[in-house]
Write a protein that holds these residues in place. Structure first.
Motif, PDB file in Angstrom:
ATOM      1  N   UNK A 260     -10.532  -7.257   3.132  1.00 57.90           N
ATOM      2  CA  UNK A 260     -10.958  -6.024   2.477  1.00 57.90           C
ATOM      3  C   UNK A 260     -10.130  -5.634   1.268  1.00 57.90           C
ATOM      4  N   UNK A 261      -9.135  -6.458   0.923  1.00 61.20           N
ATOM      5  CA  UNK A 261      -8.275  -6.179  -0.227  1.00 61.20           C
ATOM      6  C   UNK A 261      -8.248  -7.429  -1.097  1.00 61.20           C
ATOM      7  N   UNK A 262      -8.393  -7.252  -2.396  1.00 59.98           N
ATOM      8  CA  UNK A 262      -8.367  -8.398  -3.311  1.00 59.98           C
ATOM      9  C   UNK A 262      -7.081  -9.202  -3.147  1.00 59.98           C
ATOM     10  N   UNK A 263      -7.199 -10.521  -3.308  1.00 58.38           N
ATOM     11  CA  UNK A 263      -6.077 -11.433  -3.132  1.00 58.38           C
ATOM     12  C   UNK A 263      -4.869 -11.032  -3.965  1.00 58.38           C
ATOM     13  N   UNK A 264      -5.060 -10.763  -5.240  1.00 68.32           N
ATOM     14  CA  UNK A 264      -3.941 -10.446  -6.120  1.00 68.32           C
ATOM     15  C   UNK A 264      -3.185  -9.208  -5.683  1.00 68.32           C
ATOM     16  N   UNK A 265      -3.910  -8.188  -5.282  1.00 68.00           N
ATOM     17  CA  UNK A 265      -3.265  -6.953  -4.837  1.00 68.00           C
ATOM     18  C   UNK A 265      -2.613  -7.167  -3.472  1.00 68.00           C
ATOM     19  N   UNK A 266      -3.315  -7.806  -2.554  1.00 73.52           N
ATOM     20  CA  UNK A 266      -2.765  -8.026  -1.210  1.00 73.52           C
ATOM     21  C   UNK A 266      -1.482  -8.844  -1.275  1.00 73.52           C
ATOM     22  N   UNK A 267      -1.485  -9.902  -2.050  1.00 75.77           N
ATOM     23  CA  UNK A 267      -0.298 -10.753  -2.106  1.00 75.77           C
ATOM     24  C   UNK A 267       0.857 -10.050  -2.806  1.00 75.77           C
ATOM     25  N   UNK A 268       0.561  -9.293  -3.857  1.00 75.64           N
ATOM     26  CA  UNK A 268       1.618  -8.553  -4.558  1.00 75.64           C
ATOM     27  C   UNK A 268       2.250  -7.509  -3.641  1.00 75.64           C
ATOM     28  N   UNK A 269       1.445  -6.795  -2.884  1.00 76.08           N
ATOM     29  CA  UNK A 269       1.980  -5.788  -1.961  1.00 76.08           C
ATOM     30  C   UNK A 269       2.767  -6.477  -0.848  1.00 76.08           C
TER      31      UNK A 269
ATOM     32  N   UNK B 169       1.399 -14.140   8.178  1.00 77.30           N
ATOM     33  CA  UNK B 169       0.268 -14.790   7.511  1.00 77.30           C
ATOM     34  C   UNK B 169      -1.057 -14.475   8.190  1.00 77.30           C
ATOM     35  N   UNK B 170      -1.030 -14.321   9.509  1.00 76.86           N
ATOM     36  CA  UNK B 170      -2.245 -13.920  10.222  1.00 76.86           C
ATOM     37  C   UNK B 170      -2.706 -12.532   9.799  1.00 76.86           C
ATOM     38  N   UNK B 171      -1.773 -11.582   9.741  1.00 78.79           N
ATOM     39  CA  UNK B 171      -2.112 -10.236   9.295  1.00 78.79           C
ATOM     40  C   UNK B 171      -2.543 -10.226   7.830  1.00 78.79           C
ATOM     41  N   UNK B 172      -1.899 -11.055   7.002  1.00 75.14           N
ATOM     42  CA  UNK B 172      -2.284 -11.125   5.593  1.00 75.14           C
ATOM     43  C   UNK B 172      -3.723 -11.613   5.456  1.00 75.14           C
ATOM     44  N   UNK B 173      -4.097 -12.600   6.251  1.00 65.94           N
ATOM     45  CA  UNK B 173      -5.468 -13.100   6.220  1.00 65.94           C
ATOM     46  C   UNK B 173      -6.466 -11.999   6.599  1.00 65.94           C
ATOM     47  N   UNK B 174      -6.114 -11.207   7.606  1.00 64.67           N
ATOM     48  CA  UNK B 174      -6.980 -10.090   7.990  1.00 64.67           C
ATOM     49  C   UNK B 174      -7.068  -9.054   6.874  1.00 64.67           C
ATOM     50  N   UNK B 175      -5.945  -8.748   6.266  1.00 69.17           N
ATOM     51  CA  UNK B 175      -5.927  -7.746   5.191  1.00 69.17           C
ATOM     52  C   UNK B 175      -6.789  -8.177   4.016  1.00 69.17           C
ATOM     53  N   UNK B 176      -6.789  -9.471   3.720  1.00 72.60           N
ATOM     54  CA  UNK B 176      -7.527  -9.963   2.564  1.00 72.60           C
ATOM     55  C   UNK B 176      -9.036  -9.967   2.771  1.00 72.60           C
TER      56      UNK B 176
ATOM     57  N   UNK C 211      -6.639   5.511   4.662  1.00 68.60           N
ATOM     58  CA  UNK C 211      -6.133   4.152   4.703  1.00 68.60           C
ATOM     59  C   UNK C 211      -6.995   3.357   5.686  1.00 68.60           C
ATOM     60  N   UNK C 212      -7.528   2.249   5.223  1.00 68.21           N
ATOM     61  CA  UNK C 212      -8.374   1.420   6.079  1.00 68.21           C
ATOM     62  C   UNK C 212      -7.516   0.496   6.939  1.00 68.21           C
ATOM     63  N   UNK C 213      -8.163  -0.144   7.894  1.00 71.33           N
ATOM     64  CA  UNK C 213      -7.439  -1.069   8.757  1.00 71.33           C
ATOM     65  C   UNK C 213      -6.914  -2.258   7.965  1.00 71.33           C
ATOM     66  N   UNK C 214      -7.536  -2.564   6.821  1.00 69.91           N
ATOM     67  CA  UNK C 214      -7.042  -3.657   5.987  1.00 69.91           C
ATOM     68  C   UNK C 214      -5.636  -3.355   5.480  1.00 69.91           C
ATOM     69  N   UNK C 215      -5.425  -2.102   5.083  1.00 70.86           N
ATOM     70  CA  UNK C 215      -4.104  -1.711   4.587  1.00 70.86           C
ATOM     71  C   UNK C 215      -3.086  -1.676   5.715  1.00 70.86           C
ATOM     72  N   UNK C 216      -3.519  -1.282   6.896  1.00 74.82           N
ATOM     73  CA  UNK C 216      -2.606  -1.319   8.046  1.00 74.82           C
ATOM     74  C   UNK C 216      -2.213  -2.759   8.374  1.00 74.82           C
TER      75      UNK C 216
END
Length: 106
Positions: A54-63, A45-52, A1-6
């Motif tokens: 390394x993770x595609x927008x559609x997947x990040x937002x759905x998760x 929202x800050x963490x979501x921006x960091x996650x995105x 699991x990468x830091x993006x997923x964390x």
């Protein structure tokens, strides 16, 4: 699991904190609820921006929304007496299944 997923898991967790703030506001605790909403959603929202990064927008937002939906539903059932109808639980489980499927595809 990468830091993006964390970061994405952190975003979902803080979104739940924001939803708890909404619940407090709706129950007459405006100051405490407002603070939780601001802290929760702002941090989420800050963490979501960091996650995105390394993770595609559609997947990040759905998760992100899946975590919020499932946790919000469970909190509602456990703490606020919301319906525990078997179909509600089954459809919530489908959300979990969808989020897991998206993670496996990412």
């Amino acid at each position: 699991m990468t830091w993006h997923w964390l970061a994405l898991l952190g975003a979902g967790s803080f979104e739940v904190l924001g939803v708890v703030g909404f619940a407090r506001v709706s129950r007459g605790r405006a100051l405490a609820g407002g603070l939780l909403m601001t802290l929760g959603f702002g941090t989420a929202l800050g963490f979501l921006a960091l996650a995105m990064r390394g993770i595609d927008l559609g997947i990040a937002y759905a998760v992100f929304t899946g975590i919020g939906t499932v946790c919000g539903t469970l909190l509602g059932m456990l703490y606020w007496g919301e319906s525990r109808h078997p179909l509600r639980i089954a459809f919530t489980a489908l959300i979990v299944l969808g989020v897991v499927g998206l993670k496996l595809l990412a």
